[in-house]
Design a protein around this motif. Structure first.
Motif, mmCIF file in Angstrom:
data_model
loop_
_atom_site.group_PDB
_atom_site.id
_atom_site.type_symbol
_atom_site.label_atom_id
_atom_site.label_comp_id
_atom_site.label_asym_id
_atom_site.label_seq_id
_atom_site.Cartn_x
_atom_site.Cartn_y
_atom_site.Cartn_z
ATOM 1 N N SER A 149 0.842 -1.188 0.000
ATOM 2 C CA SER A 149 0.000 0.000 0.000
ATOM 3 C C SER A 149 0.881 1.242 0.000
ATOM 4 C CB SER A 149 -0.900 -0.005 1.237
ATOM 5 O OG SER A 149 -1.749 -1.129 1.238
ATOM 6 N N PRO A 150 0.311 2.395 -0.353
ATOM 7 C CA PRO A 150 1.114 3.617 -0.423
ATOM 8 C C PRO A 150 1.478 4.159 0.953
ATOM 9 C CG PRO A 150 -1.183 4.104 -0.893
ATOM 10 C CD PRO A 150 -1.085 2.611 -0.792
ATOM 11 N N PHE A 151 2.638 4.797 1.005
ATOM 12 C CA PHE A 151 3.089 5.493 2.214
ATOM 13 C C PHE A 151 3.377 6.930 1.800
ATOM 14 C CE2 PHE A 151 6.326 6.805 5.356
ATOM 15 C CZ PHE A 151 5.609 6.559 6.519
ATOM 16 N N PHE A 152 2.467 7.840 2.184
ATOM 17 C CA PHE A 152 2.560 9.249 1.781
ATOM 18 C C PHE A 152 3.292 10.061 2.837
ATOM 19 C CE2 PHE A 152 0.869 13.572 2.056
ATOM 20 C CZ PHE A 152 1.134 14.038 0.766
ATOM 21 N N VAL A 153 4.162 10.966 2.375
ATOM 22 C CA VAL A 153 4.857 11.891 3.276
ATOM 23 C C VAL A 153 4.710 13.306 2.724
ATOM 24 C CG1 VAL A 153 6.498 10.165 4.088
ATOM 25 C CG2 VAL A 153 7.076 11.542 2.087
ATOM 26 N N ASN A 154 4.600 14.261 3.618
ATOM 27 C CA ASN A 154 4.431 15.660 3.198
ATOM 28 C C ASN A 154 5.707 16.264 2.621
ATOM 29 O OD1 ASN A 154 1.626 16.410 3.820
ATOM 30 N ND2 ASN A 154 2.176 15.895 5.920
ATOM 31 N N ALA A 155 6.856 15.719 3.014
ATOM 32 C CA ALA A 155 8.135 16.223 2.502
ATOM 33 C C ALA A 155 9.080 15.041 2.335
ATOM 34 C CB ALA A 155 8.732 17.261 3.448
ATOM 35 N N ALA A 163 5.554 13.190 -1.357
ATOM 36 C CA ALA A 163 5.917 12.001 -2.125
ATOM 37 C C ALA A 163 5.141 10.803 -1.608
ATOM 38 C CB ALA A 163 7.420 11.738 -2.041
ATOM 39 N N THR A 164 4.923 9.836 -2.497
ATOM 40 C CA THR A 164 4.252 8.590 -2.141
ATOM 41 C C THR A 164 5.153 7.422 -2.514
ATOM 42 O OG1 THR A 164 2.038 9.514 -2.410
ATOM 43 C CG2 THR A 164 2.242 7.124 -2.554
ATOM 44 N N PHE A 165 5.404 6.544 -1.541
ATOM 45 C CA PHE A 165 6.329 5.425 -1.716
ATOM 46 C C PHE A 165 5.615 4.090 -1.506
ATOM 47 C CE2 PHE A 165 8.809 9.021 -0.122
ATOM 48 C CZ PHE A 165 9.835 9.090 -1.054
ATOM 49 N N PHE A 166 6.167 3.065 -2.127
ATOM 50 C CA PHE A 166 5.769 1.680 -1.891
ATOM 51 C C PHE A 166 7.044 0.950 -1.486
ATOM 52 C CE2 PHE A 166 2.894 3.641 -4.796
ATOM 53 C CZ PHE A 166 1.637 3.211 -4.382
ATOM 54 N N ILE A 167 7.073 0.449 -0.255
ATOM 55 C CA ILE A 167 8.317 -0.013 0.364
ATOM 56 C C ILE A 167 8.252 -1.529 0.545
ATOM 57 C CG2 ILE A 167 9.868 0.278 2.338
ATOM 58 C CD1 ILE A 167 8.229 2.999 2.786
ATOM 59 N N PHE A 168 9.114 -2.243 -0.169
ATOM 60 C CA PHE A 168 9.093 -3.716 -0.151
ATOM 61 C C PHE A 168 10.165 -4.212 0.810
ATOM 62 C CE2 PHE A 168 7.007 -2.459 -3.995
ATOM 63 C CZ PHE A 168 6.002 -3.405 -4.174
ATOM 64 N N ALA A 169 9.812 -4.167 2.096
ATOM 65 C CA ALA A 169 10.774 -4.520 3.140
ATOM 66 C C ALA A 169 10.756 -6.000 3.486
ATOM 67 C CB ALA A 169 10.491 -3.696 4.401
#
Length: 264
Positions: free
Chosen positions: A132-138, A175-181
């Motif tokens: 799922s997306p992980f949104f950050v303001n900066a 920015a919006t990230f998808f993080i495959f940890a």
């Protein structure tokens, strides 16, 4: 995981010898950028307890053509929680680590839409292959942040070509990230990952099949047998920043704690 999603990655072997060629998405404003490339991994065992995550964890970012950080509509797109990115694994040749041809890829329907009953199998990949997306303001690492593409009245480029990038400030940009940890691979070899952007909202709103909005490929990376694995690397500024911002699934290693530094 939403119903039917798992079938996009795990299928029976293809029954058709020549799947139809892939078609580019009509949603040309969406792009995926592999912000953090996988470099290496230690092959994991067959059981779920032996997990050896790909290192560094792949991090994928949405880019929008002509993105305007001051536009609430554009910010709403980045903040849409219905986005998801799925990950597929492809072995590649040591002598020619090319991007697979259309014959290597999952078949699509006549309208270019990936189906839940596509015939394809990636049994070597385990872990969370949909994120799922992980949104950050900066952006936590603006020095490595890409600029959103702009075509400046030109036609969109052919699939696989890099769009022109405009010069814009990347400081304090959302920015919006998808993080495959949590990706593990069971067999040593050379691989690429393919990432596919989808949005469940298109299914909920229209009742139609879910299109692939954008795709991106990782660089080739090596999966090692246990005795040859060079060790985990120090975490990047981006990974450390995303964990500080709330993505707790990331396991970070401070400077000098990773073992996979360059050898003389």
């Amino acid at each position: 995981m939403p119903h039917g999603m798992d079938n996009l990655l795990h299928h029976e072997p293809a029954s058709s010898p020549s799947p139809p060629p892939r078609r580019p998405s009509t949603h040309s404003r969406y792009h995926l950028h592999v912000r953090q490339q996988p470099i290496a991994a230690r092959a994991c065992g067959a059981g779920d307890r032996d997990r050896r995550p790909v290192d560094p964890p792949p991090i994928v970012q949405i880019l929008l053509t002509d993105f305007d950080a001051e536009s609430q509509d554009d910010r709403d797109i980045l903040e849409d929680p219905r986005f998801t990115v799925g990950c597929l694994l492809f072995p590649v040749s040591d002598s020619s680590p090319h991007i697979p041809t259309p014959e290597d890829l999952p078949p699509e329907g006549e309208d270019g839409v990936a189906r839940a009953d596509d015939t394809f199998s990636t049994p070597l990949l385990s872990g969370k292959a949909f994120m799922s997306p992980f949104f950050v303001n900066a952006d936590p690492d603006p020095n490595s942040a890409p600029t959103h593409p702009s075509y400046e009245n030109e036609n969109p480029p052919s699939p696989g070509l890099q769009p022109n990038l405009r010069n814009a400030s990347k400081l304090h940009q959302p920015a919006t990230f998808f993080i495959f940890a949590d990706l593990s691979i069971r067999t040593a070899g050379l691989y690429r990952l393919q990432f596919r952007l989808m949005n469940w909202g298109s299914v909920e709103d229209t009742g139609q099949s879910m299109p692939i909005l954008a795709e991106a490929w990782s660089d080739p990376f090596r999966v090692y047998p246990a005795k040859d694995f060079p060790g985990m690397r120090d975490s990047s500024i981006l990974a450390e920043g995303l964990k500080e911002l709330g993505f707790v699934e990331l396991k970070t290693r401070g400077k000098g704690k990773g073992k996979g530094r360059k050898r003389e």
